[in-house]
Design a protein around this motif. Structure first.
Motif, PDB file in Angstrom:
ATOM      1  N   ASP A 287       0.862  -1.185   0.000  1.00 17.14           N
ATOM      2  CA  ASP A 287       0.000   0.000   0.000  1.00 17.14           C
ATOM      3  C   ASP A 287       0.898   1.235   0.000  1.00 17.14           C
ATOM      4  N   THR A 288       0.887   1.966  -1.101  1.00 16.69           N
ATOM      5  CA  THR A 288       1.774   3.124  -1.226  1.00 16.69           C
ATOM      6  C   THR A 288       1.261   4.341  -0.463  1.00 16.69           C
ATOM      7  N   GLN A 289       0.031   4.274   0.003  1.00 14.12           N
ATOM      8  CA  GLN A 289      -0.555   5.413   0.708  1.00 14.12           C
ATOM      9  C   GLN A 289      -0.527   5.225   2.223  1.00 14.12           C
ATOM     10  N   ARG A 290      -0.769   4.004   2.708  1.00 13.62           N
ATOM     11  CA  ARG A 290      -0.862   3.741   4.143  1.00 13.62           C
ATOM     12  C   ARG A 290       0.213   2.705   4.527  1.00 13.62           C
ATOM     13  N   SER A 291       1.439   3.141   4.560  1.00 11.93           N
ATOM     14  CA  SER A 291       2.538   2.235   4.874  1.00 11.93           C
ATOM     15  C   SER A 291       3.399   2.807   5.996  1.00 11.93           C
ATOM     16  N   TYR A 292       4.238   1.956   6.557  1.00 11.18           N
ATOM     17  CA  TYR A 292       5.100   2.338   7.670  1.00 11.18           C
ATOM     18  C   TYR A 292       6.451   2.804   7.152  1.00 11.18           C
ATOM     19  N   TYR A 298       4.485  -3.016   4.816  1.00  6.28           N
ATOM     20  CA  TYR A 298       4.097  -2.789   6.210  1.00  6.28           C
ATOM     21  C   TYR A 298       2.901  -1.841   6.176  1.00  6.28           C
ATOM     22  N   ILE A 299       1.704  -2.408   6.314  1.00 12.41           N
ATOM     23  CA  ILE A 299       0.473  -1.671   6.019  1.00 12.41           C
ATOM     24  C   ILE A 299      -0.266  -1.286   7.307  1.00 12.41           C
ATOM     25  N   PHE A 300      -0.737  -0.044   7.330  1.00 14.93           N
ATOM     26  CA  PHE A 300      -1.711   0.393   8.328  1.00 14.93           C
ATOM     27  C   PHE A 300      -3.081   0.363   7.648  1.00 14.93           C
ATOM     28  N   PRO A 301      -3.866  -0.697   7.858  1.00 20.94           N
ATOM     29  CA  PRO A 301      -5.130  -0.819   7.139  1.00 20.94           C
ATOM     30  C   PRO A 301      -6.126   0.264   7.534  1.00 20.94           C
ATOM     31  N   GLU A 302      -7.040   0.525   6.631  1.00 23.04           N
ATOM     32  CA  GLU A 302      -8.196   1.347   6.975  1.00 23.04           C
ATOM     33  C   GLU A 302      -9.156   0.460   7.755  1.00 23.04           C
ATOM     34  N   LEU A 303      -9.492   0.847   8.964  1.00 21.84           N
ATOM     35  CA  LEU A 303     -10.392   0.052   9.801  1.00 21.84           C
ATOM     36  C   LEU A 303     -11.817   0.524   9.588  1.00 21.84           C
ATOM     37  N   THR A 304     -12.658  -0.392   9.151  1.00 22.57           N
ATOM     38  CA  THR A 304     -14.073  -0.081   8.944  1.00 22.57           C
ATOM     39  C   THR A 304     -14.929  -0.814   9.964  1.00 22.57           C
ATOM     40  N   ALA A 305     -14.290  -1.285  11.044  1.00 23.01           N
ATOM     41  CA  ALA A 305     -15.003  -2.035  12.082  1.00 23.01           C
ATOM     42  C   ALA A 305     -16.009  -1.128  12.789  1.00 23.01           C
ATOM     43  N   THR A 306     -17.148  -1.699  13.145  1.00 21.97           N
ATOM     44  CA  THR A 306     -18.188  -0.977  13.884  1.00 21.97           C
ATOM     45  C   THR A 306     -18.636  -1.830  15.071  1.00 21.97           C
ATOM     46  N   VAL A 318      -3.226  -0.182  13.565  1.00 18.02           N
ATOM     47  CA  VAL A 318      -3.037  -1.622  13.420  1.00 18.02           C
ATOM     48  C   VAL A 318      -2.051  -1.847  12.276  1.00 18.02           C
ATOM     49  N   LEU A 319      -1.035  -2.658  12.524  1.00 17.54           N
ATOM     50  CA  LEU A 319       0.012  -2.872  11.519  1.00 17.54           C
ATOM     51  C   LEU A 319       0.001  -4.318  11.044  1.00 17.54           C
ATOM     52  N   LEU A 320      -0.061  -4.496   9.733  1.00 18.36           N
ATOM     53  CA  LEU A 320       0.030  -5.826   9.126  1.00 18.36           C
ATOM     54  C   LEU A 320       1.263  -5.869   8.221  1.00 18.36           C
ATOM     55  N   VAL A 321       1.972  -6.985   8.293  1.00 20.88           N
ATOM     56  CA  VAL A 321       3.202  -7.150   7.523  1.00 20.88           C
ATOM     57  C   VAL A 321       3.048  -8.350   6.581  1.00 20.88           C
ATOM     58  N   ASN A 322       3.408  -8.152   5.310  1.00 18.24           N
ATOM     59  CA  ASN A 322       3.337  -9.229   4.307  1.00 18.24           C
ATOM     60  C   ASN A 322       1.966  -9.905   4.307  1.00 18.24           C
ATOM     61  N   ALA A 323       0.955  -9.073   4.182  1.00 14.41           N
ATOM     62  CA  ALA A 323      -0.419  -9.584   4.205  1.00 14.41           C
ATOM     63  C   ALA A 323      -0.823 -10.146   2.848  1.00 14.41           C
ATOM     64  N   HIS A 324      -1.706 -11.125   2.881  1.00 13.56           N
ATOM     65  CA  HIS A 324      -2.337 -11.628   1.674  1.00 13.56           C
ATOM     66  C   HIS A 324      -3.604 -10.819   1.428  1.00 13.56           C
ATOM     67  N   MET A 342     -11.321  -4.559   7.809  1.00 12.22           N
ATOM     68  CA  MET A 342      -9.989  -4.034   7.479  1.00 12.22           C
ATOM     69  C   MET A 342      -9.800  -4.091   5.977  1.00 12.22           C
ATOM     70  N   LYS A 343      -9.191  -3.027   5.424  1.00  6.21           N
ATOM     71  CA  LYS A 343      -8.910  -3.029   3.987  1.00  6.21           C
ATOM     72  C   LYS A 343      -7.779  -2.056   3.691  1.00  6.21           C
ATOM     73  N   THR A 344      -7.227  -2.148   2.491  1.00  9.90           N
ATOM     74  CA  THR A 344      -6.199  -1.212   2.063  1.00  9.90           C
ATOM     75  C   THR A 344      -6.857   0.063   1.548  1.00  9.90           C
ATOM     76  N   SER A 345      -6.036   1.049   1.255  1.00  6.70           N
ATOM     77  CA  SER A 345      -6.541   2.225   0.554  1.00  6.70           C
ATOM     78  C   SER A 345      -6.712   1.868  -0.922  1.00  6.70           C
ATOM     79  N   SER A 346      -7.130   2.811  -1.706  1.00  2.00           N
ATOM     80  CA  SER A 346      -7.266   2.569  -3.152  1.00  2.00           C
ATOM     81  C   SER A 346      -5.896   2.434  -3.822  1.00  2.00           C
ATOM     82  N   SER A 347      -4.829   2.743  -3.069  1.00  2.00           N
ATOM     83  CA  SER A 347      -3.473   2.613  -3.598  1.00  2.00           C
ATOM     84  C   SER A 347      -2.840   1.291  -3.202  1.00  2.00           C
ATOM     85  N   GLY A 348      -3.679   0.300  -2.939  1.00  2.00           N
ATOM     86  CA  GLY A 348      -3.164  -1.021  -2.632  1.00  2.00           C
ATOM     87  C   GLY A 348      -2.759  -1.763  -3.896  1.00  2.00           C
TER      88      GLY A 348
END
Length: 478
Positions: A287-292, A298-306, A318-324, A342-348
């Protein structure tokens, strides 16, 4: 003589002295009254936490549990009060002050050694008991102030690493007041991962037991299984196991799948997930927009949890590494509904050896299979028919609970989200897994100081010194 005394108070110096004495007496009286009033205030009002790590700070989760107490709880402390660590004494006092249902009793094991044997406890231990349920549990001082034993081998002395007063006491209160206990079975036989100590401790705090299960050998999911956990398998499931999982879901079972790095293709596991509208994409996700720090894997996902899935999440770090990557499609069954949390940005990007595809990819999803065809899946756990609803939770990376990530970056909310996704499977279990507070020393160091930093550190003090010197010189000349 009387006239002489009167004349003494007529001069200016005597009147000023009398006024000063009167004001001092008034201030002393005010201070005494204020202290008397403050002494009557409850401990949680008059105590201010000035500790570096806020070890005495008590969370909303604990306060909610304590406010709901409807039975008398006793903390019996088997220790010599004078020699007990001041931090433990202070925290006990503040914690107990939050509820009039909690009573703290001290028993000196030196004066009353028989009490240890009678209650099956040891010295420096707290016995937590509920008068209504008759349940008891213990909390050791060593579980409250945790020592890093590994440091002994590197530095020659053990160091205190964590303060877990709130987590241990709230877990104990939750245990003795609760009449239910849940059980997780985690599968074996497919090269699965194992829970870290941090995860095991948090599950225990929420009154959740764990036990391993080999489905090939047992060919049955136990009746007391409240959640079946499949943790990062490296080998595929068998067709018989997939059949067991589907039958389990049909009967309201709860399954949690964490994807890992497989040795070979896993067609059976993929077919199971696809039935519930969850498909794994090839490659790893960047993810070129939400990375560490520019590390795109190393992704910081967009959390859509409710609802309960988002409970207690404040920073969404929340940090995910080498995610599928996952794609959500239409389930094969009309009674299944899916909800992403949880999901990536549109730049995933899904990057494989031969290709890279841009898009928004799902990293965490819940699929619910309702017997009555209800489609109100929203992450909540308060529906009346949750026991009859099959629930499948899928996370695309084992780094969500990998200790290499969670233990090295304490500000992350990985474990908070994980515990929410576990406890959301039940309608009568709350996430009371409160993490311990670090006792490690924090150093304020400046890396790559800029102009503003240099001005604050050096400029302001120099200006104050120059100004002071000028004022001193002027007064000296006067």
């Amino acid at each position: 003589m009387l006239e002489k005394i009167k004349n003494t108070f007529k001069n200016v110096s005597s009147r000023n002295g009398s006024y000063s004495v009167g004001m001092i007496a008034l201030v002393v009286a005010i201070v005494v009254v204020v202290n008397l009033i403050a002494g009557q205030l409850p401990e949680n009002v008059k105590s201010i936490d000035v500790s570096d790590k806020k070890i005495y700070q008590i969370s909303k989760t604990s306060k909610k549990i304590l406010n709901k107490l409807d039975s008398d709880i006793t903390f019996t402390v088997y220790a010599q009060k004078k020699s007990t660590d001041d931090r433990i004494k202070a925290f006990l006092k503040k914690y107990a002050a939050l509820s009039d249902k909690i009573t703290v009793k001290w028993v000196d094991p030196v004066l009353h050694p028989g009490e240890l044997t009678k209650n099956n406890v040891e010295e420096n231990m707290i016995l937590v008991s509920d008068k209504k349920t008759k349940k008891t549990t213990t909390v050791s001082f060593s579980d409250i102030i945790v020592t890093d034993e590994y440091s002994y081998y590197t530095t020659g002395s053990s160091t205190e690493s964590e303060f877990d007063g709130e987590g241990q006491l709230t877990s104990a209160v939750n245990y003795v007041t609760s009449d239910t206990q849940k059980k997780i079975y985690y599968t074996t036989g497919h090269g699965e991962g194992t829970f870290s100590t941090s995860v095991t401790d948090l599950l225990g705090k929420s009154n959740i037991k764990q036990e391993e299960l080999n489905l090939v050998m047992k060919n049955k999911i136990p009746d007391d299984c409240d959640l079946l956990f499949i943790y990062a398998p490296t080998k595929d499931l068998t067709k018989d196991e997939v059949k067991l999982l589907n039958n389990y879901m049909d009967n309201g079972g709860k399954i949690y799948v964490v994807l890992g790095d497989a040795d070979k293709a896993q067609p059976n596991l993929k077919s199971f997930l696809k039935k519930y509208g969850i498909q794994e994409v090839s490659g790893y996700i960047a993810d070129t927009q939400r990375s560490y720090q520019g590390n795109y894997y190393y992704i910081f996902p967009e959390l859509t949890a409710t609802g309960n899935l988002a409970k207690g999440l404040s920073s969404d770090m929340v940090l995910l590494v080498n995610a599928h990557g996952l794609k959500v499609s239409d389930p094969e069954d009309d009674t299944v509904t899916t909800t992403e949390f949880m999901k990536t940005s549109s730049s995933g990007y899904a990057i494989s050896d031969n290709d890279q595809k841009q898009g928004t990819y799902t990293l965490g999803v819940v699929a619910e299979k309702s017997k009555n065809g209800s489609d109100d899946s929203d992450g909540e756990t308060d529906s009346s028919d949750i026991a009859d609803t099959g629930r499948l939770t899928v996370v695309s990376s084992d780094s969500l609970i990998n200790p290499d990530v969670t233990d090295n970056m304490s500000t992350l909310e990985n474990l908070d989200l994980f515990m929410n996704t576990v406890t959301a499977n039940y309608d009568n279990v709350e996430n009371v897994s409160i993490k311990a507070k670090s006792l490690q020393v924090t150093y304020n160091t400046v890396h790559h100081a800029g102009i503003i930093s240099l001005f604050i550190i050096f400029g302001i003090p120099v200006l104050i010194l120059v100004y002071g010197f000028i004022q001193w010189w002027k007064r000296r000349k006067a």
